[in-house]
Design a protein around this motif. Structure first.
Motif, PDB file in Angstrom:
ATOM      1  N   GLU A  46       0.837  -1.197   0.000  1.00 50.98           N
ATOM      2  CA  GLU A  46       0.000   0.000   0.000  1.00 50.98           C
ATOM      3  C   GLU A  46       0.875   1.251   0.000  1.00 50.98           C
ATOM      4  O   GLU A  46       0.557   2.250  -0.646  1.00 50.98           O
ATOM      5  N   GLY A  47       1.984   1.177   0.733  1.00 49.63           N
ATOM      6  CA  GLY A  47       2.905   2.311   0.780  1.00 49.63           C
ATOM      7  C   GLY A  47       3.495   2.614  -0.585  1.00 49.63           C
ATOM      8  O   GLY A  47       3.673   3.789  -0.953  1.00 49.63           O
ATOM      9  N   GLU A  48       3.801   1.569  -1.327  1.00 49.24           N
ATOM     10  CA  GLU A  48       4.344   1.747  -2.688  1.00 49.24           C
ATOM     11  C   GLU A  48       3.310   2.415  -3.590  1.00 49.24           C
ATOM     12  O   GLU A  48       3.635   3.305  -4.376  1.00 49.24           O
ATOM     13  N   LEU A  49       2.064   2.013  -3.458  1.00 53.84           N
ATOM     14  CA  LEU A  49       0.991   2.616  -4.257  1.00 53.84           C
ATOM     15  C   LEU A  49       0.856   4.100  -3.929  1.00 53.84           C
ATOM     16  O   LEU A  49       0.735   4.944  -4.833  1.00 53.84           O
ATOM     17  N   ASN A  50       0.883   4.434  -2.648  1.00 55.42           N
ATOM     18  CA  ASN A  50       0.778   5.838  -2.247  1.00 55.42           C
ATOM     19  C   ASN A  50       1.946   6.663  -2.763  1.00 55.42           C
ATOM     20  O   ASN A  50       1.778   7.822  -3.168  1.00 55.42           O
ATOM     21  N   ALA A  51       3.151   6.063  -2.766  1.00 58.38           N
ATOM     22  CA  ALA A  51       4.329   6.770  -3.274  1.00 58.38           C
ATOM     23  C   ALA A  51       4.174   7.081  -4.756  1.00 58.38           C
ATOM     24  O   ALA A  51       4.468   8.192  -5.211  1.00 58.38           O
ATOM     25  N   VAL A  52       3.701   6.101  -5.517  1.00 61.56           N
ATOM     26  CA  VAL A  52       3.528   6.306  -6.960  1.00 61.56           C
ATOM     27  C   VAL A  52       2.435   7.344  -7.227  1.00 61.56           C
ATOM     28  O   VAL A  52       2.557   8.175  -8.135  1.00 61.56           O
ATOM     29  N   LYS A  53       1.379   7.320  -6.429  1.00 63.51           N
ATOM     30  CA  LYS A  53       0.319   8.330  -6.589  1.00 63.51           C
ATOM     31  C   LYS A  53       0.871   9.739  -6.400  1.00 63.51           C
ATOM     32  O   LYS A  53       0.539  10.661  -7.155  1.00 63.51           O
ATOM     33  N   LYS A  54       1.723   9.922  -5.388  1.00 58.19           N
ATOM     34  CA  LYS A  54       2.341  11.233  -5.150  1.00 58.19           C
ATOM     35  C   LYS A  54       3.169  11.659  -6.364  1.00 58.19           C
ATOM     36  O   LYS A  54       3.131  12.810  -6.800  1.00 58.19           O
ATOM     37  N   ILE A  55       3.945  10.701  -6.880  1.00 59.40           N
ATOM     38  CA  ILE A  55       4.825  11.019  -8.017  1.00 59.40           C
ATOM     39  C   ILE A  55       4.019  11.334  -9.263  1.00 59.40           C
ATOM     40  O   ILE A  55       4.293  12.317  -9.970  1.00 59.40           O
ATOM     41  N   THR A  56       2.998  10.532  -9.552  1.00 60.40           N
ATOM     42  CA  THR A  56       2.223  10.761 -10.782  1.00 60.40           C
ATOM     43  C   THR A  56       1.399  12.042 -10.700  1.00 60.40           C
ATOM     44  O   THR A  56       1.221  12.735 -11.706  1.00 60.40           O
ATOM     45  N   GLU A  61       1.175  17.390 -13.302  1.00 62.23           N
ATOM     46  CA  GLU A  61       1.172  18.863 -13.264  1.00 62.23           C
ATOM     47  C   GLU A  61       2.335  19.448 -14.054  1.00 62.23           C
ATOM     48  O   GLU A  61       2.227  20.527 -14.640  1.00 62.23           O
ATOM     49  N   ARG A  62       3.468  18.731 -14.088  1.00 63.48           N
ATOM     50  CA  ARG A  62       4.675  19.230 -14.763  1.00 63.48           C
ATOM     51  C   ARG A  62       4.791  18.761 -16.214  1.00 63.48           C
ATOM     52  O   ARG A  62       5.743  19.111 -16.900  1.00 63.48           O
ATOM     53  N   GLY A  63       3.853  17.923 -16.655  1.00 61.98           N
ATOM     54  CA  GLY A  63       3.937  17.387 -18.017  1.00 61.98           C
ATOM     55  C   GLY A  63       4.950  16.263 -18.151  1.00 61.98           C
ATOM     56  O   GLY A  63       5.477  16.005 -19.243  1.00 61.98           O
ATOM     57  N   PHE A  64       5.238  15.562 -17.034  1.00 61.81           N
ATOM     58  CA  PHE A  64       6.240  14.489 -17.020  1.00 61.81           C
ATOM     59  C   PHE A  64       5.622  13.089 -16.922  1.00 61.81           C
ATOM     60  O   PHE A  64       6.350  12.117 -16.716  1.00 61.81           O
ATOM     61  N   LEU A  65       4.314  12.967 -17.052  1.00 60.61           N
ATOM     62  CA  LEU A  65       3.671  11.683 -16.755  1.00 60.61           C
ATOM     63  C   LEU A  65       4.190  10.550 -17.649  1.00 60.61           C
ATOM     64  O   LEU A  65       4.318   9.406 -17.201  1.00 60.61           O
ATOM     65  N   ASP A  66       4.541  10.882 -18.898  1.00 63.80           N
ATOM     66  CA  ASP A  66       5.036   9.843 -19.802  1.00 63.80           C
ATOM     67  C   ASP A  66       6.461   9.406 -19.466  1.00 63.80           C
ATOM     68  O   ASP A  66       6.985   8.450 -20.043  1.00 63.80           O
ATOM     69  N   LYS A  67       7.101  10.086 -18.505  1.00 67.40           N
ATOM     70  CA  LYS A  67       8.455   9.731 -18.082  1.00 67.40           C
ATOM     71  C   LYS A  67       8.460   8.827 -16.843  1.00 67.40           C
ATOM     72  O   LYS A  67       9.504   8.428 -16.357  1.00 67.40           O
ATOM     73  N   ILE A  68       7.274   8.551 -16.302  1.00 67.45           N
ATOM     74  CA  ILE A  68       7.153   7.741 -15.074  1.00 67.45           C
ATOM     75  C   ILE A  68       6.788   6.319 -15.459  1.00 67.45           C
ATOM     76  O   ILE A  68       5.745   6.079 -16.068  1.00 67.45           O
TER      77      ILE A  68
END
Length: 497
Positions: A46-56, A61-68
């Protein structure tokens, strides 16, 4: 592609929090300027999922979603559901790149495996995901079941995938094999984007990266500080330096000056110390130790290579120790804005070599202390010489000192106790002076200083003020041991009076 947040986190004992992952992701994409980052494995926690949610959320917002990017599995809808919850849009699907893994781990035929992959890839694309495919254990596959690898790749290129990811999963390849295997695949599938993923089990990861680059690989996977499972992955900083200096036709966006910063941040978050001699980012890699090297740099930059520290936001340093020559010490003095006459420089050099022989750590910050110590030393012809001494400190017993001292060619030996080791030493000394019916100066002030940034084995300067009749005088001693530095200051005083 940097995979510190995914493969790097597989280093034994390393686990990043959600906020640490977000901080590293931001720095890697905005300051270091890597092209892509692999941030997690699906379905871990669950912690990993929350971390990825924060990053995405931040990346969108920065236009970097295709880099994740996220590592996913051939597991029906489970990874796809996880991806939808996380907000990530790029999945790196883990599949079997060797017949050995397929047969013994999955216990499936190639046809069964390919069929499951096809269903999953088509479903992922229909949901709006971009799909890259890992061929796990690909290096062993090329060594022992090449027909299977090509059978699989022939199938894979018919599917709507973006990149083929070729991992040397167990770090077994040689540079020649890395070149040969990647070359075969680049030539056979010229329209596909090929990534090479090196591990470092034989300490060949960077050499294998070079082999794959010569073969025409289109992408590389790296980690900060070479973190990763077992012996780790190809390190980001070394890989960048190799590309810049040996592959000038390959253009990369990475900011070289940011590499030291991200290295230090990851060191702090991971708890994995960077070896001092780690290329590019290690503390000592831009430090010249031998005096001959400093002399060569002074005369014509004879020991300077393309790995110039300024390009990485660092500086050349000149170590101080038993290998130091005058040139080393001059370089350090210049950095402090100090110049010395040649005769004084020789004395300082001699003292630093003495300290180096005792394995004392000498830093640039110590130099003003050493200069002060050396330049106010008593004459070579000493009237008072401390021949030997023993200091003891025992639990529930008063500290004691036994000393042997020569005063004007006469040897005296005495012992005494005191409130501390130095106090015991002074009490023994006073006994000797009493025997000689000589007055002993009064200690009126005692100050101890450690150079800035000093540690437990740093040099320690003791400055003692003495009252001799109606006058005051100061003497100083320098050693890594505070008591020894005080004793040095005392012997200087005895010679001066």
């Amino acid at each position: 592609m940097d995979t510190t947040l995914r493969d790097g986190e597989q280093t034994s004992g390393v686990s990043f929090s959600a906020s640490e992952k977000l901080t590293m992701a931001q720095l890697l994409l905005e300051e270091v300027k890597v092209d892509r980052i692999e941030v997690a494995s699906a379905r871990v926690s669950e912690g990993e999922l929350n971390a990825v949610k924060k990053i995405t959320t931040w990346a969108k917002e920065r236009g970097f979603l295709d880099k994740i990017e996220v590592l996913t599995f051939v597991d029906g809808d489970a990874s796809l559901d996880w991806m939808e919850q996380s907000g990530a849009k790029v999945m790196n699907l883990l599949t079997k790149g060797s017949l050995n893994h397929l047969t013994h781990q999955l216990k499936k035929t190639p046809e069964q495996h390919f069929s499951e992959i096809e269903i999953l890839v088509n479903k992922a694309v229909a949901k709006g995901f971009s799909v890259n495919v890992y061929l796990e254990d690909w290096s062993n596959g090329m060594r022992h079941s090449k027909d299977y690898v090509y059978q699989y790749l022939d199938k894979l290129i018919t599917l709507p995938i973006k990149r083929i990811l070729l991992p040397d999963t167990l770090g077994i390849l040689t540079p020649m094999e890395s070149y040969s295997f990647v070359k075969d695949i680049v030539n056979r599938y010229p329209d596909k984007h090929i990534d090479f993923h090196a591990h470092n089990d034989y300490d060949l990861s960077v050499a294998n990266v070079m082999g794959s680059l010569r073969a025409g690989t289109h992408g590389l996977h790296v980690t900060v500080n070479g973190l990763g499972e077992r012996a780790g992955n190809a390190p980001l900083a070394s890989t960048v330096a190799v590309i810049r200096d040996f592959f000038p036709d390959i253009q990369i966006k990475v900011d070289d000056k940011s590499l030291y910063k991200i290295s230090g941040l990851v060191e702090g978050f991971s708890g994995m110390r960077i070896p001092a001699n780690q290329p590019i980012v290690g503390d000592s890699v831009f430090t010249q130790t031998a005096g001959i090297h400093a002399d060569g740099d002074k005369k014509k930059n004879l020991y300077v290579s393309d790995l110039e520290p300024g390009r990485f936001g660092r500086k050349t340093l000149y170590a101080l120790g038993k290998s130091s020559g005058k040139a080393n010490i001059e370089k350090n003095l210049q950095m402090l804005g100090i110049s010395l006459p040649d005769e004084d420089l020789k004395k300082v050099t001699k003292r630093i070599i003495e300290l180096g022989d005792k394995k004392e750590a000498v830093t640039r910050e110590d130099l003003p202390f050493i200069i002060a110590d050396v330049l106010d030393r008593d004459p070579e012809e000493k009237k008072v010489e401390l021949i030997n001494y023993v200091l003891t400190h025992s639990r529930k017993l008063r500290p004691s000192a036994t000393l042997q001292i020569k005063i004007e060619n006469e040897i005296y030996e005495e012992n005494a106790q005191g409130d501390g080791q130095y106090d015991a030493f002074m009490n023994a000394l006073k006994k000797i002076f009493k025997q000689k019916k000589m007055d002993f100066p009064e200690l009126s002030d005692y100050a101890v200083r450690i150079p800035p940034g000093g540690n437990t084995n740093a040099l320690c300067e003791t400055i003692i003020t003495w009252k001799v009749g109606k006058k005051e005088m100061k003497t100083r001693g320098l050693d890594s041991d505070q008591t020894v530095s005080a004793i040095e200051a005392t012997v200087k005083m005895l010679n001066l009076i």
